[in-house]
Design a protein around this motif. Sequence first.
Motif, PDB file in Angstrom:
ATOM      1  N   GLY A 112     -14.216  18.419   5.291  1.00 24.62           N
ATOM      2  CA  GLY A 112     -13.389  19.615   5.183  1.00 24.62           C
ATOM      3  C   GLY A 112     -12.349  19.761   6.253  1.00 24.62           C
ATOM      4  N   MET A 113     -12.338  18.858   7.239  1.00 27.54           N
ATOM      5  CA  MET A 113     -11.364  18.926   8.320  1.00 27.54           C
ATOM      6  C   MET A 113     -10.328  17.820   8.139  1.00 27.54           C
ATOM      7  SD  MET A 113     -12.267  21.452  10.207  1.00 27.54           S
ATOM      8  CE  MET A 113     -11.334  21.138  11.704  1.00 27.54           C
ATOM      9  N   PRO A 114      -9.047  18.132   8.304  1.00 24.62           N
ATOM     10  CA  PRO A 114      -8.012  17.101   8.164  1.00 24.62           C
ATOM     11  C   PRO A 114      -8.251  15.961   9.154  1.00 24.62           C
ATOM     12  CG  PRO A 114      -7.037  19.294   8.270  1.00 24.62           C
ATOM     13  CD  PRO A 114      -8.476  19.467   8.630  1.00 24.62           C
ATOM     14  N   VAL A 115      -7.986  14.735   8.699  1.00 22.08           N
ATOM     15  CA  VAL A 115      -8.127  13.602   9.617  1.00 22.08           C
ATOM     16  C   VAL A 115      -7.001  13.637  10.636  1.00 22.08           C
ATOM     17  CG1 VAL A 115      -9.244  12.194   7.852  1.00 22.08           C
ATOM     18  CG2 VAL A 115      -6.762  12.051   8.154  1.00 22.08           C
ATOM     19  N   ASP A 116      -7.256  13.071  11.813  1.00 24.25           N
ATOM     20  CA  ASP A 116      -6.192  13.042  12.819  1.00 24.25           C
ATOM     21  C   ASP A 116      -5.213  11.909  12.513  1.00 24.25           C
ATOM     22  OD1 ASP A 116      -7.306  10.631  13.752  1.00 24.25           O
ATOM     23  OD2 ASP A 116      -8.547  11.662  15.236  1.00 24.25           O
ATOM     24  N   ARG A 117      -4.172  11.817  13.307  1.00 20.23           N
ATOM     25  CA  ARG A 117      -3.110  10.859  13.022  1.00 20.23           C
ATOM     26  C   ARG A 117      -3.607   9.423  13.189  1.00 20.23           C
ATOM     27  NH1 ARG A 117       1.750  13.782  13.159  1.00 20.23           N
ATOM     28  NH2 ARG A 117       3.063  11.985  13.638  1.00 20.23           N
ATOM     29  N   GLU A 118      -4.482   9.180  14.126  1.00 16.03           N
ATOM     30  CA  GLU A 118      -5.018   7.838  14.332  1.00 16.03           C
ATOM     31  C   GLU A 118      -5.782   7.365  13.099  1.00 16.03           C
ATOM     32  OE1 GLU A 118      -5.881   4.256  16.376  1.00 16.03           O
ATOM     33  OE2 GLU A 118      -4.667   5.934  17.162  1.00 16.03           O
ATOM     34  N   VAL A 119      -6.663   8.234  12.586  1.00 15.11           N
ATOM     35  CA  VAL A 119      -7.443   7.882  11.398  1.00 15.11           C
ATOM     36  C   VAL A 119      -6.519   7.733  10.189  1.00 15.11           C
ATOM     37  CG1 VAL A 119      -9.196   8.690   9.768  1.00 15.11           C
ATOM     38  CG2 VAL A 119      -9.575   8.937  12.238  1.00 15.11           C
ATOM     39  N   GLY A 120      -5.562   8.649  10.074  1.00 17.29           N
ATOM     40  CA  GLY A 120      -4.631   8.590   8.954  1.00 17.29           C
ATOM     41  C   GLY A 120      -3.824   7.312   8.952  1.00 17.29           C
ATOM     42  N   TRP A 121      -3.409   6.863  10.145  1.00 22.25           N
ATOM     43  CA  TRP A 121      -2.662   5.600  10.239  1.00 22.25           C
ATOM     44  C   TRP A 121      -3.526   4.432   9.776  1.00 22.25           C
ATOM     45  CZ3 TRP A 121      -3.787   2.114  14.575  1.00 22.25           C
ATOM     46  CH2 TRP A 121      -3.056   0.912  14.500  1.00 22.25           C
ATOM     47  N   ARG A 122      -4.832   4.438  10.172  1.00 24.82           N
ATOM     48  CA  ARG A 122      -5.717   3.344   9.760  1.00 24.82           C
ATOM     49  C   ARG A 122      -5.986   3.394   8.256  1.00 24.82           C
ATOM     50  NH1 ARG A 122      -7.130   0.365  13.801  1.00 24.82           N
ATOM     51  NH2 ARG A 122      -7.177   1.191  15.929  1.00 24.82           N
ATOM     52  N   TYR A 123      -6.118   4.586   7.704  1.00 23.32           N
ATOM     53  CA  TYR A 123      -6.257   4.697   6.253  1.00 23.32           C
ATOM     54  C   TYR A 123      -5.024   4.126   5.549  1.00 23.32           C
ATOM     55  CZ  TYR A 123     -10.329   7.860   6.487  1.00 23.32           C
ATOM     56  OH  TYR A 123     -11.572   8.400   6.677  1.00 23.32           O
ATOM     57  N   LEU A 124      -3.861   4.496   6.097  1.00 27.03           N
ATOM     58  CA  LEU A 124      -2.613   4.057   5.481  1.00 27.03           C
ATOM     59  C   LEU A 124      -2.482   2.539   5.524  1.00 27.03           C
ATOM     60  CD1 LEU A 124      -0.057   5.168   4.135  1.00 27.03           C
ATOM     61  CD2 LEU A 124       0.991   5.348   6.402  1.00 27.03           C
ATOM     62  N   GLN A 125      -2.999   1.925   6.579  1.00 29.99           N
ATOM     63  CA  GLN A 125      -2.981   0.465   6.656  1.00 29.99           C
ATOM     64  C   GLN A 125      -3.745  -0.173   5.501  1.00 29.99           C
ATOM     65  OE1 GLN A 125      -4.566  -0.201  10.683  1.00 29.99           O
ATOM     66  NE2 GLN A 125      -2.637  -1.265  11.148  1.00 29.99           N
ATOM     67  N   ALA A 126      -4.782   0.498   5.027  1.00 27.48           N
ATOM     68  CA  ALA A 126      -5.656  -0.050   3.989  1.00 27.48           C
ATOM     69  C   ALA A 126      -5.165   0.252   2.582  1.00 27.48           C
ATOM     70  CB  ALA A 126      -7.073   0.486   4.165  1.00 27.48           C
ATOM     71  N   VAL A 127      -4.061   0.980   2.454  1.00 22.71           N
ATOM     72  CA  VAL A 127      -3.503   1.307   1.136  1.00 22.71           C
ATOM     73  C   VAL A 127      -2.400   0.294   0.803  1.00 22.71           C
ATOM     74  CG1 VAL A 127      -2.232   3.001  -0.231  1.00 22.71           C
ATOM     75  CG2 VAL A 127      -4.033   3.756   1.333  1.00 22.71           C
ATOM     76  N   HIS A 128      -2.561  -0.399  -0.303  1.00 24.08           N
ATOM     77  CA  HIS A 128      -1.580  -1.394  -0.747  1.00 24.08           C
ATOM     78  C   HIS A 128      -0.996  -0.937  -2.080  1.00 24.08           C
ATOM     79  CE1 HIS A 128      -2.845  -4.687   2.124  1.00 24.08           C
ATOM     80  NE2 HIS A 128      -3.844  -3.814   2.236  1.00 24.08           N
ATOM     81  N   VAL A 129       0.322  -0.915  -2.154  1.00 30.27           N
ATOM     82  CA  VAL A 129       1.004  -0.459  -3.365  1.00 30.27           C
ATOM     83  C   VAL A 129       1.670  -1.652  -4.042  1.00 30.27           C
ATOM     84  CG1 VAL A 129       2.746   1.087  -4.326  1.00 30.27           C
ATOM     85  CG2 VAL A 129       1.413   1.803  -2.328  1.00 30.27           C
ATOM     86  N   GLU A 130       1.327  -1.899  -5.290  1.00 29.39           N
ATOM     87  CA  GLU A 130       1.915  -2.987  -6.074  1.00 29.39           C
ATOM     88  C   GLU A 130       2.796  -2.399  -7.162  1.00 29.39           C
ATOM     89  OE1 GLU A 130       1.499  -6.187  -5.605  1.00 29.39           O
ATOM     90  OE2 GLU A 130      -0.350  -6.418  -4.438  1.00 29.39           O
ATOM     91  N   HIS A 131       4.040  -2.863  -7.229  1.00 28.33           N
ATOM     92  CA  HIS A 131       4.939  -2.424  -8.303  1.00 28.33           C
ATOM     93  C   HIS A 131       5.181  -3.622  -9.215  1.00 28.33           C
ATOM     94  CE1 HIS A 131       9.319  -1.464  -9.633  1.00 28.33           C
ATOM     95  NE2 HIS A 131       8.459  -1.192 -10.584  1.00 28.33           N
ATOM     96  N   ILE A 132       4.590  -3.587 -10.389  1.00 32.60           N
ATOM     97  CA  ILE A 132       4.743  -4.681 -11.345  1.00 32.60           C
ATOM     98  C   ILE A 132       5.063  -4.094 -12.715  1.00 32.60           C
ATOM     99  CG2 ILE A 132       3.699  -6.722 -12.378  1.00 32.60           C
ATOM    100  CD1 ILE A 132       1.807  -6.912 -10.097  1.00 32.60           C
TER     101      ILE A 132
END
Length: 715
Positions: A143-163
């Motif tokens: 229920g608590m927003p993640v901090d910027r450090e955690v958010g950056w690491r989450y973002l690293q693990a997100v891969h976007v494919e445009h096909i």
Amino acid sequence: MGLAGGAADKAGNRYEDWWTALRVAELLRGRATGIRLEPPGPAGAGIEFELEADDGTWCEQVKDVPSKGPWTLSAAGKILEAVTGHLAGGKKVRLVLSTGAPELHDLSKRARGADTLAEFEGMITKAQIPQFVQVLENWSDNGMPVDREVGWRYLQAVHVEHIPPEALRRLVVSEYELLFVGDPEVIVRQLSGYLDEHLHQRLTGSQIRSHLLTVPGVRPRLLAGDTGTLTALAGTVERFVRRVRRDKPAFGMAARPHVEQLYERLVAEDGPQMVVCEGSAGLGKSAVVTDVLVRLTEQGWPAAAVRMDGADASVQTAKDLGVRMTLPDSPAVLLAGVADEAPALLVIDQLDAVSTYNGRMSDAYEAVEDVLAQLVVAPNVKVLLVARTIDIDNDRRLSDLVADRVRTVRFPLSVLDVEQVRAVLSASGTDPDGLGPVTLELLRTPLHLSVFSRLSSSARAASYRTLQELYARYTDERREEIERQVAALDWRGITGTLCASMSERETLQAPMALLDGFARQHIKVLESHGVLVRDGEQIGFFHETYFDFLFARSFISAGEDIHEFLANSGQYLFRRAQTRQILEHLAGTDPERFRATVGRLLGSDRIRPHLHDVIIAVLGQFDAALPDWKAVEPVAWGQTPVAGKVRGLLALPQWFDAADHDQRWERWLGTPRTADAAFPELLAVARHRPEPCCGAGTTVCGHHATVGTAASAAD
């Protein structure tokens, strides 16, 4: 894989099926260990399936919603929120979107490019700072927003494919063509049904493979190390090398650095998959490529090679091309199979023969596209393409090919250094100083040097201005030499029959059966002297420029009318090269007839625009004189579509000078009907000539002042 709903749902489900099939191929290749579709409970939150791959566990979501357009951060927010648990668990998330999500893609890519949060925040643009904040709002922990450090690491693990859907479909077809013998569409439908029956269950590659092999007509493509396939592929290389090397110049080749440089490009671990060896006609591209091909095969690379000048209208697919190469399937499929992820090489030479600019057999380029599409999923197979630069620059398909800087690199060749030419000539007993600068410049092109090397010693003491002059001397000498051996040789009949057939069929080879009416000994002696080259049951001339030369010479000597020939021939793209060669031949042998012919062709509404373009290109190459301009002047000020292109010649200095007589520029610039059309051409010349470009007097000098001011303003 979901139940189908309306038309949009069906399209979306189909897209999902194709992507799932592509990832299942990772299982079948041993690059992943298991897949689970729609895992129950939190394990399946926000995803279609979970894949256990060599590089970690992937949680994947697939969306095909064309009506949405590119996904915004707001639109992608629900997906990001739904996959929070996977990201918190250290898994990777892949979003596969048919319309892409450019903002999220760029943010996640920058996140992976940074080693620390501070580095990431220093890399993103000012506009991306609020975008990062917006992405963070989708993720929370208890229920608590993640901090910027955690958010950056989450973002690293997100891969976007445009096909896009069609690109995805082709990828899957290529992948399954490499894995199985059978219809890829049928295989994917069977796979889809099997996966639907096993939702929520973990499946392995062996389970899926066992099921697919129960489908009628489907069997594994077991090619790795297959000796029969390797032998068939090696046969294409042997024939290719033999044909190129029998055209080697009589007194050897000049040393060139290109072979080593091209080799290094191909073996580089981080190099592109495709290298395009390019240059103008006759630069020895095939010879350079052959040396590299031989070197790599000697190092154990499986390889195949094909020349596209032997293709015809029946070659439309990768499999058609394989048949043309006497292979049982597409060269891409076979090479990828036998290589088994080790390095391999496919050479596609004479690509210009299927370009729209050269106008030989442009439809056959579809087979090349098919092969290249198949090899997207086999990056270990390097592709060496060979084409003329002018074709690359003027054929949209080839231009698009080299524009892909990630997958393709251009490798231009240059002419020989003049000192190299002098050294080769001296070693052969020819005095380079006796030839003159024009001939030495001509011989810097390897093809021209090769033709020159086949001349007698007395002929090599003469000077030559053009390839046509070289070919004329070569033809006379070769014909005399052969006729001394075979008194009754029907040179004109054999070469004329081939030229007529190749012109009519719009190909660069003809069936051997076409020459059944001539003595077999005569055909063999022409082959042994290098005039004709046999390729299986096909035969042609040693170089396409020699075919063009013989066709043009025969056409002109027979008194044929090129206007009627073109107007009644359909004027397909094959006629471009013939038109160019006939005009160049006329220009060198009968200037008056050349001028009359050019004027008639340009002024005719029966000649198609693409042939008008060829004529303009030919004219642009010449050092024009006043009679040349007079021949086209009536067309230049007419109302036809080609008029502007003819006037465009005036922007070339040599044509400007050719027209600069008898107060022409003064009249054109002083007449309202022609002034607006003439001024841009004068301006174009003025950009390159700061000094007055007309020598006609004070009236034009006034115009020069205007032109100079305009040129400065335009710059």
